[in-house]
Enzyme design. Structure first.
Site, short mmCIF file in Angstrom:
data_model
loop_
_atom_site.label_atom_id
_atom_site.label_comp_id
_atom_site.label_asym_id
_atom_site.label_seq_id
_atom_site.Cartn_x
_atom_site.Cartn_y
_atom_site.Cartn_z
N ASN A 46 60.03 121.69 20.07
CA ASN A 46 59.21 120.53 19.68
C ASN A 46 58.12 120.82 18.64
O ASN A 46 57.84 119.99 17.80
CB ASN A 46 58.61 119.88 20.92
CG ASN A 46 57.74 120.83 21.72
OD1 ASN A 46 57.91 122.03 21.67
ND2 ASN A 46 56.80 120.28 22.45
N PRO A 78 63.52 131.86 18.34
CA PRO A 78 63.12 130.45 18.32
C PRO A 78 64.16 129.60 19.05
O PRO A 78 65.24 130.08 19.40
CB PRO A 78 63.09 130.12 16.83
CG PRO A 78 64.05 131.08 16.20
CD PRO A 78 64.09 132.31 17.06
N GLU A 127 53.50 128.98 28.62
CA GLU A 127 52.92 127.63 28.46
C GLU A 127 54.07 126.67 28.70
O GLU A 127 55.06 126.66 27.96
CB GLU A 127 52.33 127.51 27.06
CG GLU A 127 51.40 126.33 26.91
CD GLU A 127 52.02 125.22 26.10
OE1 GLU A 127 52.43 124.21 26.71
OE2 GLU A 127 52.11 125.37 24.87
N GLY A 139 55.62 122.92 31.02
CA GLY A 139 55.61 121.45 30.91
C GLY A 139 54.24 120.85 31.17
O GLY A 139 53.33 121.50 31.70
N CYS A 176 54.05 118.66 25.02
CA CYS A 176 53.66 119.00 26.39
C CYS A 176 52.22 118.63 26.66
O CYS A 176 51.83 118.43 27.80
CB CYS A 176 53.92 120.49 26.66
SG CYS A 176 53.24 121.56 25.40
N GLU A 214 57.99 114.92 33.62
CA GLU A 214 57.74 114.70 32.19
C GLU A 214 59.01 114.15 31.53
O GLU A 214 60.10 114.69 31.70
CB GLU A 214 57.19 115.97 31.53
CG GLU A 214 58.15 116.95 31.02
CD GLU A 214 57.52 118.17 30.33
OE1 GLU A 214 56.45 118.07 29.72
OE2 GLU A 214 58.15 119.23 30.41
N GLY A 260 51.90 126.51 33.82
CA GLY A 260 52.00 127.83 33.23
C GLY A 260 50.96 128.85 33.62
O GLY A 260 50.09 128.60 34.44
N GLU A 274 46.74 130.64 25.52
CA GLU A 274 46.95 130.98 24.12
C GLU A 274 45.72 130.51 23.36
O GLU A 274 45.01 129.60 23.82
CB GLU A 274 48.22 130.32 23.59
CG GLU A 274 49.46 130.92 24.23
CD GLU A 274 50.77 130.56 23.53
OE1 GLU A 274 50.94 129.39 23.18
OE2 GLU A 274 51.61 131.47 23.38
P1 ADP Z 1 63.07 122.89 26.19
O1 ADP Z 1 64.41 122.91 25.54
O2 ADP Z 1 62.88 121.79 27.15
O3 ADP Z 1 61.95 123.09 25.23
P2 ADP Z 1 63.73 125.41 27.43
O4 ADP Z 1 62.87 126.09 28.41
O5 ADP Z 1 65.11 125.07 27.81
O6 ADP Z 1 62.89 124.13 27.08
O7 ADP Z 1 63.80 126.21 26.07
C1 ADP Z 1 62.71 126.85 25.46
C2 ADP Z 1 63.15 128.16 24.85
O8 ADP Z 1 63.64 128.99 25.91
C3 ADP Z 1 64.29 128.04 23.85
O9 ADP Z 1 64.11 129.02 22.84
C4 ADP Z 1 65.51 128.39 24.68
O10 ADP Z 1 66.58 128.93 23.92
C5 ADP Z 1 64.94 129.45 25.60
N1 ADP Z 1 65.68 129.59 26.86
C6 ADP Z 1 66.30 128.63 27.57
N2 ADP Z 1 66.88 129.15 28.67
C7 ADP Z 1 66.61 130.49 28.65
C8 ADP Z 1 66.93 131.59 29.51
N3 ADP Z 1 67.65 131.44 30.61
N4 ADP Z 1 66.49 132.81 29.16
C9 ADP Z 1 65.73 132.99 28.03
N5 ADP Z 1 65.41 132.01 27.20
C10 ADP Z 1 65.83 130.76 27.50
#
Ligand code: ADP
Length: 497
Positions: free
Chosen positions: A161, A185, A259, A261, A293, A391, A464, A468
């Site tokens: 986001n 990312p 950090e 939801g 968030c 959320e 969280g 930061e």
């Molecule tokens: P959202 O998509 O709602 O922002 P996520 O927590 O799914 O939240 O994703 C945030 C970041 O965490 C992204 O870079 C995603 O690729 C990564 N991510 C999601 N699942 C995992 C996981 N199991 N292990 C490590 N990173 C993850």
């Protein structure tokens, strides 16, 4: 729609490892989609375990070599300031990249995202020069002092986001403290990180100090978090993923800041400046199309103001400029991904099916094939309803009335989240009382989302761990070493005794 062009090196992107573009060891790629028209604008590698290993080993080598971790804070600051200057110089291009990738209105991408990123590098540069230790006077026959040291390789995982800002808060502070980084990312919005990687190298960040691997969270993120050579994990994303990563990091005794939801309450008291409260309420839930968030999706309004506020919102929202994010007047752009828009639509439908009243909005819009969703206001929602408790992460506001200050505080604190909160009142004593009682990491009074790199943010409860920004972040990106040097007694003094 105004045609914008993406820099060619981003269109068929590679990882950035050891100071250069590095192809993946695998062939799989991930399409990057412009949410304003759902066209494919770029692709990035779906990174592999071998790619992560290569990035961590570059970062570990660079850390041990000391060309970043052992130089003075002042030298690091000079590089960070050059990076900030380059971000400002290339602001228009970078804002376009962020706008095309995430659907952010271009005016906000420039004024908020790119500007905040530059300010964060500037602020981190100042902190880099203050990493001092202290001499401790002890009864020991010793000269005793502490020194602050970087941790090593920081694994940074960031969400879709606010790709640029949320990456920058990790990268700028990690660099200021002398750490090296492997950054993953979000798979949906990786482009600004790729843009900035080159800027960092050109600004003088030594090869291997900042490394970027694109790909899916579950496929490579977990490997990164548990890699034996990673010293710290810095995560922003959902509470579910955060809790999972905290478990993995805990198993490896690895510090993690997360950090997560948020689901902030915006409390409007009857003594508020009503015009300002309406504007604040709107920007708090439509900013970044509600994918924020720290947004304010729960309006708590004192009963006398309920009807006037609902009428004002219903009158104003259809006129908030929604559409093509490349237009400077646009305030509400598309949602970043189709998956996100489906979640929003289903949350609104579920709330209405459960008895909520739709005051305005509620519909997905397909202008130019883009992923738009009308700003939506729901009232008649029970505090226990999912639409209030969870959320939604879209431009959706739930409205509840309260009678007393105590009731407002109780409602505000009644969700599992605690990232941000807002209080709209002209009574200064009330502002302090309520700010004090809110379970949130950051509280805004008569405003929303005023942020500064000097002001820490982070959550309580399910929002969280850790903070930061501010000197607080430097604490968690460094460790303290105690050095105790035994002093032999003065032989002349001994002889004369
Ligand atoms: P959202 O998509 O709602 O922002 P996520 O927590 O799914 O939240 O994703 C945030 C970041 O965490 C992204 O870079 C995603 O690729 C990564 N991510 C999601 N699942 C995992 C996981 N199991 N292990 C490590 N990173 C993850």
């Amino acid at each position: 729609m105004v045609a914008m062009t993406l820099p060619s090196h981003l269109q068929h992107a590679q990882h950035w490892i050891d100071g250069r573009e590095t192809p993946s060891s695998g062939a799989q790629r991930i399409d990057v989609i412009n949410p304003a028209n759902q066209s494919v604008i770029a692709s990035t590698p779906a990174g592999t375990i071998a790619d992560v290993d290569a990035a961590v080993s570059a970062a570990q080598r660079a850390f041990r070599a000391g060309s970043w971790s052992r130089i003075s804070g002042r030298e690091r600051a000079a590089v960070l300031l050059r990076a900030a200057a380059a971000l400002r110089q290339q602001a228009d291009q970078l804002a376009q990249v962020e706008s095309m990738d995430v659907g952010k209105p271009i005016s906000f991408a420039t004024a908020v995202d790119v500007n905040t990123a530059a300010e964060t590098y500037e602020y981190a540069a100042a902190l880099a020069q203050q990493l001092d230790g202290a001499v401790r006077r002890t009864p020991l026959p010793a000269h005793a002092y502490t020194q602050r040291e970087p941790l090593g390789v920081v694994a940074a995982i960031t969400p879709f986001n606010f790709p640029l800002i949320l990456s920058t808060t990790k990268i700028a502070f990690a660099l200021a403290a002398g750490n090296t980084i492997v950054h993953k990312p979000a798979e949906d919005t990786p482009l600004s990180a790729l843009f900035v990687a080159r800027i960092l190298t050109e600004a003088g960040v030594p090869d291997g100090v900042y490394n970027l691997v694109t790909g899916y969270g579950r496929e490579i993120g977990e490997h990164l978090v548990t890699h034996p050579d990673v010293a710290k994990v810095a995560f922003t994303g959902s509470s579910t993923t955060g809790a999972h990563l905290a478990e993995l990091a805990g198993r490896h005794l690895r510090p993690l800041t997360a950090e997560l939801g948020g689901n902030a309450a915006n409390i409007v008291f009857a003594d508020a400046d009503v015009e300002q409260a309406i504007q604040t309420t709107i920007s708090a839930f439509v900013f970044n199309t509600g994918q924020f968030c720290m947004g304010g999706p729960r309006l708590l309004v004192q009963r006398d103001l309920l009807e006037p506020m609902l009428e004002a919102l219903a009158a104003a929202l259809p006129h908030v400029p929604l559409g093509d994010p490349s237009q400077p007047e646009t305030v509400i752009g598309p949602v970043a991904t189709s998956r996100q828009r489906e979640k929003i639509a289903s949350a609104v439908k579920q709330a209405v099916d459960a008895g909520a009243t739709l005051v305005t909005g509620g519909q997905a819009l397909d202008l130019d094939g883009g992923l738009y969703f009308q700003p939506t206001v729901l009232t008649g929602v029970d505090n226990s309803a999912e639409a209030v408790q969870e959320e939604i992460f879209g431009p959706v506001l739930t409205v509840q009335a309260f009678d007393t200050e105590a009731e407002a505080i109780e409602l505000a604190n009644s969700t599992r989240y605690g990232l941000a909160a807002g209080v709209q009142t002209t009574d200064i004593s009330r502002a302090h009382r309520v700010a004090d009682a809110l379970e949130a990491g950051i509280v805004w009074v008569n405003s929303w989302a005023m942020l500064d790199p000097a002001m820490p943010f982070g959550g309580v409860k399910d929002s969280g761990w850790g903070r930061e920004n501010g000197p607080e972040q430097m604490e968690s990106y460094t460790r303290t070493k105690s050095v105790i040097i035994a002093l032999a007694p003065d032989p002349e003094a001994e002889a004369s005794n």
